[in-house]
Scaffold this motif. Structure first.
Motif, PDB file in Angstrom:
ATOM      1  N   ILE A   4      15.803   4.670  47.726  1.00 18.93           N
ATOM      2  CA  ILE A   4      14.469   4.478  48.300  1.00 18.93           C
ATOM      3  C   ILE A   4      14.016   3.076  47.925  1.00 18.93           C
ATOM      4  N   TYR A   5      13.704   2.298  48.944  1.00 23.06           N
ATOM      5  CA  TYR A   5      13.388   0.898  48.731  1.00 23.06           C
ATOM      6  C   TYR A   5      12.083   0.612  49.475  1.00 23.06           C
ATOM      7  N   GLY A   6      11.010   0.505  48.738  1.00 22.36           N
ATOM      8  CA  GLY A   6       9.699   0.304  49.347  1.00 22.36           C
ATOM      9  C   GLY A   6       9.281  -1.153  49.298  1.00 22.36           C
ATOM     10  N   GLY A   7       8.340  -1.498  50.149  1.00 17.69           N
ATOM     11  CA  GLY A   7       7.814  -2.864  50.144  1.00 17.69           C
ATOM     12  C   GLY A   7       6.795  -3.006  51.249  1.00 17.69           C
ATOM     13  N   THR A   8       6.187  -4.183  51.313  1.00 22.12           N
ATOM     14  CA  THR A   8       5.275  -4.387  52.439  1.00 22.12           C
ATOM     15  C   THR A   8       6.070  -4.808  53.676  1.00 22.12           C
ATOM     16  N   PHE A   9       7.179  -5.515  53.476  1.00 25.23           N
ATOM     17  CA  PHE A   9       8.043  -5.924  54.588  1.00 25.23           C
ATOM     18  C   PHE A   9       7.224  -6.624  55.674  1.00 25.23           C
ATOM     19  N   PHE A  14      16.121 -11.468  54.953  1.00 25.24           N
ATOM     20  CA  PHE A  14      17.497 -11.264  54.475  1.00 25.24           C
ATOM     21  C   PHE A  14      17.558 -10.983  52.971  1.00 25.24           C
ATOM     22  N   GLY A  15      16.526 -11.378  52.212  1.00 23.48           N
ATOM     23  CA  GLY A  15      16.491 -11.000  50.789  1.00 23.48           C
ATOM     24  C   GLY A  15      16.466  -9.490  50.653  1.00 23.48           C
ATOM     25  N   HIS A  16      15.581  -8.840  51.417  1.00 21.82           N
ATOM     26  CA  HIS A  16      15.505  -7.376  51.387  1.00 21.82           C
ATOM     27  C   HIS A  16      16.814  -6.757  51.890  1.00 21.82           C
ATOM     28  N   HIS A  42      -1.900  -1.534  45.108  1.00 18.04           N
ATOM     29  CA  HIS A  42      -1.901  -2.545  44.047  1.00 18.04           C
ATOM     30  C   HIS A  42      -1.937  -3.980  44.547  1.00 18.04           C
ATOM     31  N   ARG A  43      -2.133  -4.189  45.832  1.00 21.13           N
ATOM     32  CA  ARG A  43      -2.213  -5.563  46.317  1.00 21.13           C
ATOM     33  C   ARG A  43      -3.075  -5.588  47.576  1.00 21.13           C
ATOM     34  N   THR A  44      -3.439  -6.775  48.003  1.00 21.89           N
ATOM     35  CA  THR A  44      -4.258  -6.895  49.205  1.00 21.89           C
ATOM     36  C   THR A  44      -3.472  -6.331  50.382  1.00 21.89           C
ATOM     37  N   MET A 102      13.204  -0.695  42.339  1.00 17.33           N
ATOM     38  CA  MET A 102      12.063  -1.619  42.230  1.00 17.33           C
ATOM     39  C   MET A 102      12.475  -2.866  41.459  1.00 17.33           C
ATOM     40  N   GLY A 103      11.741  -3.948  41.695  1.00 15.10           N
ATOM     41  CA  GLY A 103      12.002  -5.188  40.967  1.00 15.10           C
ATOM     42  C   GLY A 103      11.405  -5.134  39.568  1.00 15.10           C
ATOM     43  N   MET A 104      11.749  -6.137  38.746  1.00 16.23           N
ATOM     44  CA  MET A 104      11.226  -6.200  37.373  1.00 16.23           C
ATOM     45  C   MET A 104       9.705  -6.309  37.350  1.00 16.23           C
ATOM     46  N   VAL A 127      15.842  -0.283  38.184  1.00 13.10           N
ATOM     47  CA  VAL A 127      15.159  -1.575  38.154  1.00 13.10           C
ATOM     48  C   VAL A 127      16.182  -2.652  38.481  1.00 13.10           C
ATOM     49  N   MET A 128      15.859  -3.459  39.489  1.00 14.25           N
ATOM     50  CA  MET A 128      16.794  -4.500  39.939  1.00 14.25           C
ATOM     51  C   MET A 128      16.504  -5.772  39.147  1.00 14.25           C
ATOM     52  N   THR A 129      17.534  -6.262  38.479  1.00 18.24           N
ATOM     53  CA  THR A 129      17.342  -7.375  37.545  1.00 18.24           C
ATOM     54  C   THR A 129      18.114  -8.605  37.999  1.00 18.24           C
ATOM     55  N   VAL A 166      21.175  -7.164  40.702  1.00 18.94           N
ATOM     56  CA  VAL A 166      21.304  -7.224  42.163  1.00 18.94           C
ATOM     57  C   VAL A 166      21.035  -8.668  42.580  1.00 18.94           C
ATOM     58  N   THR A 167      21.807  -9.158  43.546  1.00 17.50           N
ATOM     59  CA  THR A 167      21.587 -10.518  44.056  1.00 17.50           C
ATOM     60  C   THR A 167      20.192 -10.639  44.656  1.00 17.50           C
ATOM     61  N   GLN A 168      19.467 -11.686  44.278  1.00 16.70           N
ATOM     62  CA  GLN A 168      18.150 -11.907  44.882  1.00 16.70           C
ATOM     63  C   GLN A 168      18.166 -13.286  45.532  1.00 16.70           C
ATOM     64  N   LEU A 169      18.277 -13.304  46.837  1.00 14.11           N
ATOM     65  CA  LEU A 169      18.245 -14.572  47.567  1.00 14.11           C
ATOM     66  C   LEU A 169      16.850 -15.175  47.419  1.00 14.11           C
ATOM     67  N   ILE A 171      14.281 -16.023  48.973  1.00 13.61           N
ATOM     68  CA  ILE A 171      13.526 -15.880  50.229  1.00 13.61           C
ATOM     69  C   ILE A 171      12.332 -14.989  49.921  1.00 13.61           C
ATOM     70  N   SER A 172      11.174 -15.347  50.435  1.00 17.36           N
ATOM     71  CA  SER A 172      10.031 -14.441  50.305  1.00 17.36           C
ATOM     72  C   SER A 172       9.295 -14.365  51.635  1.00 17.36           C
ATOM     73  N   ALA A 173       8.658 -13.228  51.848  1.00 14.61           N
ATOM     74  CA  ALA A 173       7.888 -13.051  53.082  1.00 14.61           C
ATOM     75  C   ALA A 173       6.735 -14.050  53.123  1.00 14.61           C
ATOM     76  N   THR A 174       6.166 -14.342  51.969  1.00 20.10           N
ATOM     77  CA  THR A 174       5.069 -15.318  51.928  1.00 20.10           C
ATOM     78  C   THR A 174       5.541 -16.667  52.468  1.00 20.10           C
ATOM     79  N   ILE A 176       7.997 -17.276  54.455  1.00 22.81           N
ATOM     80  CA  ILE A 176       8.272 -17.165  55.898  1.00 22.81           C
ATOM     81  C   ILE A 176       6.969 -17.231  56.683  1.00 22.81           C
ATOM     82  N   ARG A 177       5.947 -16.511  56.229  1.00 20.46           N
ATOM     83  CA  ARG A 177       4.654 -16.533  56.939  1.00 20.46           C
ATOM     84  C   ARG A 177       4.089 -17.966  56.957  1.00 20.46           C
ATOM     85  N   ASN A 178       4.244 -18.645  55.825  1.00 19.08           N
ATOM     86  CA  ASN A 178       3.724 -20.017  55.756  1.00 19.08           C
ATOM     87  C   ASN A 178       4.485 -20.954  56.689  1.00 19.08           C
TER      88      ASN A 178
HETATM   89  P1  ATP Z   1       5.515 -11.174  49.779  1.00 19.57           P
HETATM   90  O1  ATP Z   1       6.015 -12.596  49.711  1.00 19.57           O
HETATM   91  O2  ATP Z   1       4.614 -10.885  50.932  1.00 19.57           O
HETATM   92  O3  ATP Z   1       4.947 -10.689  48.462  1.00 19.57           O
HETATM   93  P2  ATP Z   1       8.223 -10.149  49.483  1.00 19.57           P
HETATM   94  O4  ATP Z   1       9.153 -11.069  50.192  1.00 19.57           O
HETATM   95  O5  ATP Z   1       8.166 -10.270  47.980  1.00 19.57           O
HETATM   96  O6  ATP Z   1       6.766 -10.246  50.108  1.00 19.57           O
HETATM   97  P3  ATP Z   1       7.936  -7.279  49.561  1.00 19.57           P
HETATM   98  O7  ATP Z   1       7.870  -6.526  50.827  1.00 19.57           O
HETATM   99  O8  ATP Z   1       6.699  -7.435  48.797  1.00 19.57           O
HETATM  100  O9  ATP Z   1       8.625  -8.701  49.899  1.00 19.57           O
HETATM  101  O10 ATP Z   1       9.065  -6.707  48.611  1.00 19.57           O
HETATM  102  C1  ATP Z   1       9.629  -5.448  48.738  1.00 19.57           C
HETATM  103  C2  ATP Z   1      10.695  -5.279  47.695  1.00 19.57           C
HETATM  104  O11 ATP Z   1      11.709  -6.244  47.918  1.00 19.57           O
HETATM  105  C3  ATP Z   1      10.213  -5.507  46.259  1.00 19.57           C
HETATM  106  O12 ATP Z   1      10.875  -4.541  45.447  1.00 19.57           O
HETATM  107  C4  ATP Z   1      10.694  -6.893  45.919  1.00 19.57           C
HETATM  108  O13 ATP Z   1      11.005  -7.002  44.537  1.00 19.57           O
HETATM  109  C5  ATP Z   1      11.965  -6.989  46.761  1.00 19.57           C
HETATM  110  N1  ATP Z   1      12.282  -8.351  47.193  1.00 19.57           N
HETATM  111  C6  ATP Z   1      11.443  -9.249  47.721  1.00 19.57           C
HETATM  112  N2  ATP Z   1      12.088 -10.403  47.995  1.00 19.57           N
HETATM  113  C7  ATP Z   1      13.372 -10.211  47.630  1.00 19.57           C
HETATM  114  C8  ATP Z   1      14.552 -11.041  47.642  1.00 19.57           C
HETATM  115  N3  ATP Z   1      14.531 -12.292  48.088  1.00 19.57           N
HETATM  116  N4  ATP Z   1      15.708 -10.508  47.186  1.00 19.57           N
HETATM  117  C9  ATP Z   1      15.722  -9.250  46.719  1.00 19.57           C
HETATM  118  N5  ATP Z   1      14.661  -8.411  46.673  1.00 19.57           N
HETATM  119  C10 ATP Z   1      13.492  -8.897  47.122  1.00 19.57           C
END
Ligand code: ATP
Length: 210
Positions: A4-9, A14-16, A42-44, A102-104, A127-129, A166-169, A171-174, A176-178
């Motif tokens: 189960i992998y939750g998020g705002t998405f 590609f990070g997710h 827990h967030r806006t 979940m992330g750290m 917990v993904m580290t 776990v590999t964390q590329l 990349i963040s949604a923030t 991308i939006r920017n």
């Molecule tokens: P935002 O930038 O809007 O905060 P986000 O890119 O961090 O968004 P979320 O939808 O908040 O994405 O994250 C959902 C889950 O994915 C969280 O458990 C977060 O730790 C994980 N996650 C986010 N970005 C990555 C990434 N680049 N690699 C691996 N896991 C990620």
């Protein structure tokens, strides 16, 4: 076992997706359910409606066997509490082990989550580290649940705590939006099908709002 992998998405990227593929293989999961949070407690709240965030996930996962976009949190009103989601999943999946990923950062705040001790009634927590990580000294009563062998997760429906690299590329949604708000091309950070959807619906056009 089910992941189960939750998020705002907002949006999925590609990070997710890389993480979802990796955890499915690492734990030999039957499926990973990616669950967009409808009303994050827990967030806006994201500006993008939950149904659109779910649609983007569905597009991203269209050809990915075993990765499922799950809209269960959209069917409830009020804050989307993970414990309610896990209770529903437990009712649907009998004694199948459920692994909540979940992330750290999320784990560090776990004790602020609604009814957090009950999460373990329904699922294991993984917990993904990142590399070089060591288990924090101050995890309190959660230490009693800690296992260091992933195979042990198969032997109970839930209740254990496990840390997994776990590999964390980067990349963040923030980010991308920017980029989109600045009229820059987000290509290769997220699937083209999701970019097309974003364009069709004019999402993330105003940086001040993202
Ligand atoms: P935002 O930038 O809007 O905060 P986000 O890119 O961090 O968004 P979320 O939808 O908040 O994405 O994250 C959902 C889950 O994915 C969280 O458990 C977060 O730790 C994980 N996650 C986010 N970005 C990555 C990434 N680049 N690699 C691996 N896991 C990620």
């Amino acid at each position: 076992m089910i992941g189960i992998y939750g998020g705002t998405f907002d949006p999925v990227h590609f990070g997710h997706l890389r993480t979802a593929v990796e955890i499915k293989a690492l734990f030999d999961l039957d499926e990973v359910r990616l669950i967009p949070c409808a009303n994050p407690p827990h967030r806006t709240a994201p500006l993008t409606p939950p149904a659109m965030r779910l649609q983007m996930l569905q597009l991203a996962l269209a050809n990915s066997q075993g990765l499922v976009a799950d809209g269960c949190e959209l069917d409830r009103t009020g804050p989307s509490y993970t414990v309610d989601t896990l209770r529903e999943l437990r009712a649907a999946h009998g004694d199948t082990p459920l692994l909540l990923f979940m992330g750290m950062d999320a784990f560090a705040d776990l004790e602020c989550w609604y009814q957090w001790p009950h999460l373990f009634d329904y699922a294991h927590i993984v917990v993904m580290t990142r590399p070089g990580f060591t288990v924090p000294a101050d995890i309190g009563s959660k230490r009693d649940r800690l296992v260091s062998n992933a195979a042990l997760l198969q032997h109970a429906p839930g209740g254990k705590l496990f840390f997994q690299h776990v590999t964390q590329l980067d990349i963040s949604a923030t980010a991308i939006r920017n980029l989109i708000a600045k009229r820059q091309n987000p290509r290769f950070l997220l699937p083209d099908s999701v970019i097309d959807f974003i364009r069709q619906h004019n999402l993330y056009q105003h940086e001040s709002l993202v």
